[in-house]
Design an enzyme around this catalytic site. Structure first.
Site, mmCIF file in Angstrom:
data_model
loop_
_atom_site.group_PDB
_atom_site.id
_atom_site.type_symbol
_atom_site.label_atom_id
_atom_site.label_comp_id
_atom_site.label_asym_id
_atom_site.label_seq_id
_atom_site.Cartn_x
_atom_site.Cartn_y
_atom_site.Cartn_z
ATOM 1 N N HIS A 9 -8.744 0.181 7.336
ATOM 2 C CA HIS A 9 -9.947 0.178 6.485
ATOM 3 C C HIS A 9 -10.630 -1.194 6.493
ATOM 4 C CE1 HIS A 9 -7.854 -2.199 3.463
ATOM 5 N NE2 HIS A 9 -6.794 -1.446 3.727
ATOM 6 N N ARG A 60 -10.300 3.619 0.162
ATOM 7 C CA ARG A 60 -10.719 2.564 1.103
ATOM 8 C C ARG A 60 -10.627 3.040 2.550
ATOM 9 N NH1 ARG A 60 -5.728 1.159 -1.182
ATOM 10 N NH2 ARG A 60 -4.132 0.111 0.088
ATOM 11 N N GLU A 87 -1.055 3.631 2.545
ATOM 12 C CA GLU A 87 -0.457 2.302 2.704
ATOM 13 C C GLU A 87 1.009 2.340 2.260
ATOM 14 O OE1 GLU A 87 0.198 -0.269 4.070
ATOM 15 O OE2 GLU A 87 -1.406 -1.685 3.622
ATOM 16 N N HIS A 183 -4.084 2.112 7.051
ATOM 17 C CA HIS A 183 -3.841 0.865 6.307
ATOM 18 C C HIS A 183 -2.959 -0.074 7.130
ATOM 19 C CE1 HIS A 183 -5.307 2.910 2.638
ATOM 20 N NE2 HIS A 183 -4.870 3.971 3.295
HETATM 21 O O1 3PG Z 1 -1.486 -3.235 0.346
HETATM 22 C C1 3PG Z 1 -1.909 -4.363 0.632
HETATM 23 O O2 3PG Z 1 -1.838 -5.344 -0.141
HETATM 24 C C2 3PG Z 1 -2.536 -4.587 1.981
HETATM 25 O O3 3PG Z 1 -3.238 -3.475 2.353
HETATM 26 C C3 3PG Z 1 -1.522 -4.922 3.040
HETATM 27 O O4 3PG Z 1 -0.891 -6.036 2.619
HETATM 28 P P1 3PG Z 1 0.087 -6.967 3.494
HETATM 29 O O5 3PG Z 1 -0.704 -7.452 4.683
HETATM 30 O O6 3PG Z 1 0.418 -8.063 2.535
HETATM 31 O O7 3PG Z 1 1.267 -6.135 3.872
#
Ligand code: 3PG
Length: 252
Positions: A9, A60, A87, A183
């Site tokens: 996203h 998102r 995610e 994600h």
């Molecule tokens: O969920 C989140 O905070 C981000 O989409 C991915 O986070 P990260 O790069 O800290 O794993």
């Protein structure tokens, strides 16, 4: 040979504030929408097209999918929304600032939560209104599936891989051109599975927002190559920026 396109996203409201997001249903920023539209224009210019799109149940990713498809005049294709592509569930870290967490617990600890393969972040406590069982979107699913209160990447692979294998892969094998809008960590989970990537390698992978990732796969689904579409220098910088989100604030 098959072509598969996967896109993370665009910038979300919480990416902008550098907050752990996970299953929190946060929308894109204006920049996030515009970057997703730009990705759609680029895909169109480079001659890509799609027959079907898969995304998560989080807005998102859904809004990114539609922004890309709108730019490609493909609003009419089926867009399948499924929680399997959500995610990684970030547990009790959701809503916390990544820099503040690094200042408080140290960069090593935060890196372990973000990138280790099998260490789960602290769990969301019982009764928390953010638990999946308290969200209308998961009401039907919860009748048959136990949904997570936190996840490590290994857990995410365990939900993403069977969905890819049983639902998405057969469509690709039928000759359909597939777009997946997902994600950072559900994409890392997909990569781990598709490439049969060793754990040591996946921990070092960071996914930039709104950047089409192109897989060429052989007829027996071996990876021929994988690349990001776009300005390679800008993509490198975007990957570094994701990696550095959990650096301590200067002076700490
Ligand atoms: O969920 C989140 O905070 C981000 O989409 C991915 O986070 P990260 O790069 O800290 O794993």
């Amino acid at each position: 040979m098959y072509t598969l396109v996967i896109i993370r996203h665009g910038q979300s409201q919480w990416n902008k504030k550098n907050l752990f997001c996970g299953w929190t249903d946060v929308d894109l920023t204006e920049k996030g929408f515009e970057d997703a539209r730009a990705a759609g224009r680029l895909l169109k210019k480079e001659g890509y097209t799609f027959d079907i799109c898969y995304t998560s149940v989080l807005k998102r990713a859904i809004h990114t999918a539609y922004a890309v498809l709108d730019e490609m005049d493909l609003n009419w294709i089926p867009v399948i929304k499924d929680y399997h592509l959500n995610e990684r569930h970030y547990g009790a870290l959701q809503g916390k600032n990544k820099t503040e967490m690094a200042d408080k617990y140290g960069e090593e600890q935060v890196l372990q939560w973000r990138r280790s393969y099998d260490v789960r972040p602290p769990v969301l406590p019982d009764g928390d209104e953010r638990l999946p069982e308290n969200q209308p979107v998961y009401k039907e699913i919860m009748k048959t599936v136990k949904l997570p209160h936190t996840e490590c990447l290994k857990d995410t692979v365990a939900r993403v891989a069977p969905y890819f294998e049983q639902v998405i892969k057969p469509e690709i094998q039928k000759g359909k051109k597939v777009l997946i809008a997902a994600h950072g960590n559900s994409i890392r989970a997909l990569m781990k599975y598709i490439e049969d990537m060793p754990e040591e390698e996946i921990v070092g992978i960071n996914i930039p927002t709104a950047t089409p990732m192109i897989y060429h796969l052989s007829d027996d689904f071996r990876v021929i190559d994988r690349s990001f579409l776009g300005d390679q220098e800008a993509i490198k910088a975007a990957i570094e920026a994701v990696k550095n989100q959990s650096a301590k604030s200067s002076g700490k």
